[in-house]
Design a protein around this motif. Sequence first.
Motif, PDB file in Angstrom:
ATOM      1  N   LEU A 113      -9.082   4.718  10.500  1.00 52.30           N
ATOM      2  CA  LEU A 113      -9.331   4.539   9.076  1.00 52.30           C
ATOM      3  C   LEU A 113     -10.498   3.592   8.864  1.00 52.30           C
ATOM      4  O   LEU A 113     -10.566   2.527   9.470  1.00 52.30           O
ATOM      5  N   TYR A 144       0.838  -1.183   0.000  1.00 52.10           N
ATOM      6  CA  TYR A 144       0.000   0.000   0.000  1.00 52.10           C
ATOM      7  C   TYR A 144       0.887   1.251   0.000  1.00 52.10           C
ATOM      8  O   TYR A 144       1.964   1.279   0.600  1.00 52.10           O
ATOM      9  N   PHE A 160       3.570   0.598   2.856  1.00 53.27           N
ATOM     10  CA  PHE A 160       3.312  -0.466   3.811  1.00 53.27           C
ATOM     11  C   PHE A 160       3.203  -1.801   3.074  1.00 53.27           C
ATOM     12  O   PHE A 160       2.464  -1.909   2.090  1.00 53.27           O
ATOM     13  N   GLY A 179       1.925   0.819  11.171  1.00 54.61           N
ATOM     14  CA  GLY A 179       0.972   0.398  10.167  1.00 54.61           C
ATOM     15  C   GLY A 179      -0.426   0.282  10.752  1.00 54.61           C
ATOM     16  O   GLY A 179      -0.595   0.168  11.964  1.00 54.61           O
ATOM     17  N   LEU A 210      -4.052   0.654  -2.437  1.00 51.06           N
ATOM     18  CA  LEU A 210      -3.381  -0.536  -2.959  1.00 51.06           C
ATOM     19  C   LEU A 210      -2.521  -0.177  -4.161  1.00 51.06           C
ATOM     20  O   LEU A 210      -2.979   0.457  -5.110  1.00 51.06           O
ATOM     21  N   PHE A 230      -0.351  -5.429   8.759  1.00 49.74           N
ATOM     22  CA  PHE A 230       0.521  -4.469   8.087  1.00 49.74           C
ATOM     23  C   PHE A 230       1.908  -4.432   8.719  1.00 49.74           C
ATOM     24  O   PHE A 230       2.069  -4.638   9.929  1.00 49.74           O
ATOM     25  N   GLY A 231       2.908  -4.125   7.896  1.00 45.04           N
ATOM     26  CA  GLY A 231       4.226  -3.802   8.397  1.00 45.04           C
ATOM     27  C   GLY A 231       4.225  -2.404   9.001  1.00 45.04           C
ATOM     28  O   GLY A 231       3.203  -1.701   8.980  1.00 45.04           O
ATOM     29  N   GLN A 232       5.381  -1.991   9.518  1.00 41.65           N
ATOM     30  CA  GLN A 232       5.471  -0.734  10.242  1.00 41.65           C
ATOM     31  C   GLN A 232       5.556   0.474   9.322  1.00 41.65           C
ATOM     32  O   GLN A 232       5.399   1.616   9.764  1.00 41.65           O
ATOM     33  N   GLN A 251     -10.949 -11.372   5.367  1.00 48.40           N
ATOM     34  CA  GLN A 251      -9.636 -10.837   5.033  1.00 48.40           C
ATOM     35  C   GLN A 251      -9.152  -9.977   6.188  1.00 48.40           C
ATOM     36  O   GLN A 251      -9.731  -8.936   6.467  1.00 48.40           O
ATOM     37  N   LYS A 252      -8.120 -10.418   6.859  1.00 47.81           N
ATOM     38  CA  LYS A 252      -7.580  -9.691   7.998  1.00 47.81           C
ATOM     39  C   LYS A 252      -6.142  -9.323   7.669  1.00 47.81           C
ATOM     40  O   LYS A 252      -5.227 -10.114   7.880  1.00 47.81           O
ATOM     41  N   LEU A 253      -5.947  -8.126   7.128  1.00 55.63           N
ATOM     42  CA  LEU A 253      -4.620  -7.693   6.732  1.00 55.63           C
ATOM     43  C   LEU A 253      -3.776  -7.368   7.950  1.00 55.63           C
ATOM     44  O   LEU A 253      -4.210  -6.649   8.842  1.00 55.63           O
ATOM     45  N   GLY A 267      -2.002  12.683   5.036  1.00 50.35           N
ATOM     46  CA  GLY A 267      -3.387  13.106   5.115  1.00 50.35           C
ATOM     47  C   GLY A 267      -4.358  12.259   4.309  1.00 50.35           C
ATOM     48  O   GLY A 267      -5.552  12.578   4.239  1.00 50.35           O
ATOM     49  N   LYS A 268      -3.862  11.198   3.725  1.00 45.41           N
ATOM     50  CA  LYS A 268      -4.705  10.313   2.915  1.00 45.41           C
ATOM     51  C   LYS A 268      -4.695   8.909   3.493  1.00 45.41           C
ATOM     52  O   LYS A 268      -3.822   8.540   4.274  1.00 45.41           O
ATOM     53  N   GLY A 269      -5.687   8.113   3.088  1.00 44.52           N
ATOM     54  CA  GLY A 269      -5.676   6.720   3.485  1.00 44.52           C
ATOM     55  C   GLY A 269      -4.770   5.908   2.574  1.00 44.52           C
ATOM     56  O   GLY A 269      -4.427   6.337   1.479  1.00 44.52           O
ATOM     57  N   PRO A 270      -4.358   4.727   3.020  1.00 49.30           N
ATOM     58  CA  PRO A 270      -3.527   3.864   2.168  1.00 49.30           C
ATOM     59  C   PRO A 270      -4.282   3.455   0.907  1.00 49.30           C
ATOM     60  O   PRO A 270      -5.507   3.291   0.932  1.00 49.30           O
ATOM     61  N   GLY A 300     -10.745   5.209   3.413  1.00 52.45           N
ATOM     62  CA  GLY A 300     -11.056   6.619   3.511  1.00 52.45           C
ATOM     63  C   GLY A 300      -9.828   7.406   3.947  1.00 52.45           C
ATOM     64  O   GLY A 300      -8.760   6.827   4.159  1.00 52.45           O
ATOM     65  N   GLN A 347       0.794   5.389   0.888  1.00 53.20           N
ATOM     66  CA  GLN A 347       0.024   6.363   1.645  1.00 53.20           C
ATOM     67  C   GLN A 347       0.693   7.727   1.585  1.00 53.20           C
ATOM     68  O   GLN A 347       1.846   7.875   1.991  1.00 53.20           O
TER      69      GLN A 347
END
Lengths: 113, 113
Positions: free
Chosen positions: B91, A36, A89, B42, A46, A103-105, A99-101, A41-44, B105, A38
């Motif tokens: 998010l 992802y 990310f 993340g 894909l 995420f890395g740091q 689906q349970k993502l 001020g925006k969401g991630p 979002g 990012q």
Amino acid sequence: QQQVKQSPQSLIVQKGGISIINCAYENTAFDYFPWYQQFPGKGPALLIAIRPDVSEKKEGRFTISFNKSAKQFSLHIMDSQPGDSATYFCAASIKQGAQKLVFGQGTRLTINP
Amino acid sequence: EAGVAQSPRYKIIEKRQSVAFWCNPISGHATLYWYQQILGQGPKLLIQFQNNGVVDDSQLPKDRFSAERLKGVDSTLKIQPAKLEDSAVYLCASSSRTAGELFFGEGSRLTVL
């Protein structure tokens, strides 16, 4: 352990260079590996994703390399541009049912003009 | 196509106060997620809805966090009472199916003083 470890935390690359971000995972049940992007001020959003049945996937200047035996995958950005400056990310999930993502740091990438 | 809408964008509260965040997913998306993104980390999944039913809330601190998705469309995430460590961006994401691509979002940034 459902962890995804990402490195480096921050990366500075000159315009036109190759940006490389690495991730490692522990859960061998993971079968979906997205990246992802990012912006502040925006969401991630894909960027690109890969499944473990292939070792590489390329979309334009972005390539995922996947090493199943080492449980590692990486994002390569060729010909890096200032507009690529963002936080990246990696993530992983078991794409069966919910689906349970995980995420890395995150890696803050800066492309110098 | 309109994206995932969230409000408010920013909220500052004192600890022990309550706060609520609202999310309107992309039209037709049956699956809705709330993620917590602490600065420099993340996103972490808090809760996942399929239509108006909860699929996964294993990482939701249920003593202070609650979420609902009435009529399978909009969703509200509530924190009561807030703690300093709840300072984060919340998010909301949606997908057209359980294992589909997530669309995020722009998030709601919470600061707890």
